[in-house]
Scaffold this motif. Sequence first.
Motif, PDB file in Angstrom:
ATOM      1  N   ASP A   4      60.235  47.916  -9.314  1.00  0.00           N
ATOM      2  CA  ASP A   4      60.919  49.137  -9.726  1.00  0.00           C
ATOM      3  C   ASP A   4      61.821  49.659  -8.612  1.00  0.00           C
ATOM      4  O   ASP A   4      61.438  49.651  -7.436  1.00  0.00           O
ATOM      5  N   ALA A   5      62.998  50.130  -9.014  1.00  0.00           N
ATOM      6  CA  ALA A   5      63.935  50.718  -8.045  1.00  0.00           C
ATOM      7  C   ALA A   5      64.781  51.761  -8.752  1.00  0.00           C
ATOM      8  O   ALA A   5      65.029  51.666  -9.967  1.00  0.00           O
ATOM      9  N   THR A   6      65.236  52.747  -7.996  1.00  0.00           N
ATOM     10  CA  THR A   6      66.061  53.810  -8.567  1.00  0.00           C
ATOM     11  C   THR A   6      67.231  54.123  -7.650  1.00  0.00           C
ATOM     12  O   THR A   6      67.037  54.375  -6.450  1.00  0.00           O
ATOM     13  N   ASN A   7      68.451  54.065  -8.194  1.00  0.00           N
ATOM     14  CA  ASN A   7      69.653  54.510  -7.483  1.00  0.00           C
ATOM     15  C   ASN A   7      69.860  55.989  -7.771  1.00  0.00           C
ATOM     16  O   ASN A   7      69.799  56.421  -8.933  1.00  0.00           O
ATOM     17  N   TYR A   8      70.121  56.780  -6.714  1.00  0.00           N
ATOM     18  CA  TYR A   8      70.377  58.212  -6.862  1.00  0.00           C
ATOM     19  C   TYR A   8      71.852  58.475  -6.564  1.00  0.00           C
ATOM     20  O   TYR A   8      72.347  58.166  -5.478  1.00  0.00           O
ATOM     21  N   LYS A  43      67.610  30.372 -16.390  1.00  0.00           N
ATOM     22  CA  LYS A  43      67.391  31.084 -15.127  1.00  0.00           C
ATOM     23  C   LYS A  43      66.618  32.384 -15.330  1.00  0.00           C
ATOM     24  O   LYS A  43      65.794  32.755 -14.493  1.00  0.00           O
ATOM     25  N   TYR A  44      66.912  33.063 -16.418  1.00  0.00           N
ATOM     26  CA  TYR A  44      66.326  34.384 -16.633  1.00  0.00           C
ATOM     27  C   TYR A  44      65.150  34.301 -17.590  1.00  0.00           C
ATOM     28  O   TYR A  44      65.268  33.801 -18.706  1.00  0.00           O
ATOM     29  N   LEU A  45      64.019  34.805 -17.135  1.00  0.00           N
ATOM     30  CA  LEU A  45      62.807  34.753 -17.937  1.00  0.00           C
ATOM     31  C   LEU A  45      62.577  36.049 -18.701  1.00  0.00           C
ATOM     32  O   LEU A  45      62.245  36.029 -19.887  1.00  0.00           O
ATOM     33  N   CYS A  46      62.754  37.164 -18.034  1.00  0.00           N
ATOM     34  CA  CYS A  46      62.481  38.477 -18.636  1.00  0.00           C
ATOM     35  C   CYS A  46      63.713  39.367 -18.722  1.00  0.00           C
ATOM     36  O   CYS A  46      63.762  40.281 -19.545  1.00  0.00           O
ATOM     37  N   GLY A  47      64.696  39.126 -17.858  1.00  0.00           N
ATOM     38  CA  GLY A  47      65.850  40.005 -17.803  1.00  0.00           C
ATOM     39  C   GLY A  47      65.551  41.257 -16.988  1.00  0.00           C
ATOM     40  O   GLY A  47      64.498  41.379 -16.345  1.00  0.00           O
ATOM     41  N   VAL A  48      66.475  42.212 -17.021  1.00  0.00           N
ATOM     42  CA  VAL A  48      66.345  43.462 -16.266  1.00  0.00           C
ATOM     43  C   VAL A  48      66.582  44.634 -17.207  1.00  0.00           C
ATOM     44  O   VAL A  48      67.565  44.656 -17.946  1.00  0.00           O
ATOM     45  N   SER A  49      65.687  45.594 -17.192  1.00  0.00           N
ATOM     46  CA  SER A  49      65.874  46.816 -17.987  1.00  0.00           C
ATOM     47  C   SER A  49      66.446  47.904 -17.090  1.00  0.00           C
ATOM     48  O   SER A  49      66.158  47.952 -15.885  1.00  0.00           O
ATOM     49  N   ARG A  64      64.218  47.829 -13.621  1.00  0.00           N
ATOM     50  CA  ARG A  64      62.861  47.251 -13.543  1.00  0.00           C
ATOM     51  C   ARG A  64      62.847  45.812 -14.039  1.00  0.00           C
ATOM     52  O   ARG A  64      63.529  45.461 -15.004  1.00  0.00           O
ATOM     53  N   THR A  65      62.050  44.973 -13.362  1.00  0.00           N
ATOM     54  CA  THR A  65      61.702  43.645 -13.850  1.00  0.00           C
ATOM     55  C   THR A  65      60.179  43.533 -13.802  1.00  0.00           C
ATOM     56  O   THR A  65      59.543  44.085 -12.901  1.00  0.00           O
ATOM     57  N   PRO A  66      59.567  42.828 -14.754  1.00  0.00           N
ATOM     58  CA  PRO A  66      58.103  42.673 -14.756  1.00  0.00           C
ATOM     59  C   PRO A  66      57.633  41.834 -13.578  1.00  0.00           C
ATOM     60  O   PRO A  66      58.411  41.106 -12.968  1.00  0.00           O
ATOM     61  N   ILE A  67      56.357  41.900 -13.301  1.00  0.00           N
ATOM     62  CA  ILE A  67      55.780  41.177 -12.170  1.00  0.00           C
ATOM     63  C   ILE A  67      55.951  39.672 -12.315  1.00  0.00           C
ATOM     64  O   ILE A  67      56.065  38.939 -11.335  1.00  0.00           O
ATOM     65  N   TYR A  68      55.988  39.183 -13.557  1.00  0.00           N
ATOM     66  CA  TYR A  68      56.104  37.736 -13.790  1.00  0.00           C
ATOM     67  C   TYR A  68      57.548  37.306 -14.006  1.00  0.00           C
ATOM     68  O   TYR A  68      57.817  36.285 -14.638  1.00  0.00           O
ATOM     69  N   GLN A  77      68.542  41.971 -10.422  1.00  0.00           N
ATOM     70  CA  GLN A  77      68.199  43.376 -10.206  1.00  0.00           C
ATOM     71  C   GLN A  77      68.714  43.842  -8.853  1.00  0.00           C
ATOM     72  O   GLN A  77      69.300  44.923  -8.733  1.00  0.00           O
ATOM     73  N   ASN A  78      68.517  43.030  -7.813  1.00  0.00           N
ATOM     74  CA  ASN A  78      69.062  43.358  -6.489  1.00  0.00           C
ATOM     75  C   ASN A  78      70.580  43.523  -6.549  1.00  0.00           C
ATOM     76  O   ASN A  78      71.149  44.447  -5.959  1.00  0.00           O
ATOM     77  N   SER A  79      71.235  42.609  -7.257  1.00  0.00           N
ATOM     78  CA  SER A  79      72.692  42.655  -7.386  1.00  0.00           C
ATOM     79  C   SER A  79      73.142  43.934  -8.088  1.00  0.00           C
ATOM     80  O   SER A  79      74.131  44.562  -7.695  1.00  0.00           O
TER      81      SER A  79
END
Length: 325
Positions: A4-8, A43-49, A64-68, A77-79
Amino acid sequence: MGYDATNYLSPDISKKELADFIKSLGYSGKGTNYYFFKNDDYKYLCGVSLQISRTDNSISVYTRTPIYCSFYDLEFQNSTIRKIKKQFGGYFISENGRNRYFIIGTDNTTPPERGCYAAHERLSNRFNELLFLLDNVNQDYNQAEAMESFGIPSSATLLSNLSTTYLSSIIENYFRDLYVALIKYSDKKEKIITTSNINKYDLFEVSEGKLTIEDSVALSKSLQNIRKIDSYFRDINSKIDIKGVLSKPYHRRKETLFQTVERVLEQRHSLVHRLNVDISYKKENVISDIKSIQVALDRVYEHLCSIYNWTMINKKTNRIQLKNK
């Protein structure tokens, strides 16, 4: 659990400008909720919400991305976090701290390895859906016994029989997903495609970009027959021996896992094509078969990992864990 990460950001940023930028990154959605997923060599298993929130003091963009998740999910997500910060300023907070990106290590998996892992990963939810349904349907024992004394299946027995159709679909779709992932990158691809009797309507879907040519080949195969499935996979790689793997002893049973898969598929055919309902096939029987099929499909995945020297999943968690989490 997840990443989990949040941009302010400044509250002065317009909603439309932020939404347009998020969509330019590849996300789909509207309003405050967005999602990224791309079918790119598995490449992508779950994607990013992604979710946008606004207060009087700031705008926050939560990702957010799931643990798996896969290496590439977390990399994207980092990008996303990086590009939002570069475009709009502000700061972000991740689980690693303020303005600290997720550590993702390196990835050395191959596309077919990722494709087969994704197919195997989806199994857990599909089996759980069926088990949840069976667990929440009950019938009075005396009523059921009275009905079946007249040769009429009780609702619980009928559901058990019907469950074989869903269980067969899990089997069929699993092998189709594995087959597509393997032939897409196989040196036998040309021969398999050119010798397949592809449905003309599926070819039209290919021309419309709704199916890949590998999908259409897989759809042309009879994947409701475990003996034919064994043959199809041998055509890809002669070392793949699904029948052999599933014929090995399991819990000292007389019926091998191969025979269990074959029986369940035949039971489905008998129900669908001849409307045969087995009154003796109860809830406990289908639950036992579900567990056996789970083991069987796990064995197939493990067999492929052994043949292609792929990294095995964590058997205790059924997940590939990122080393630096």
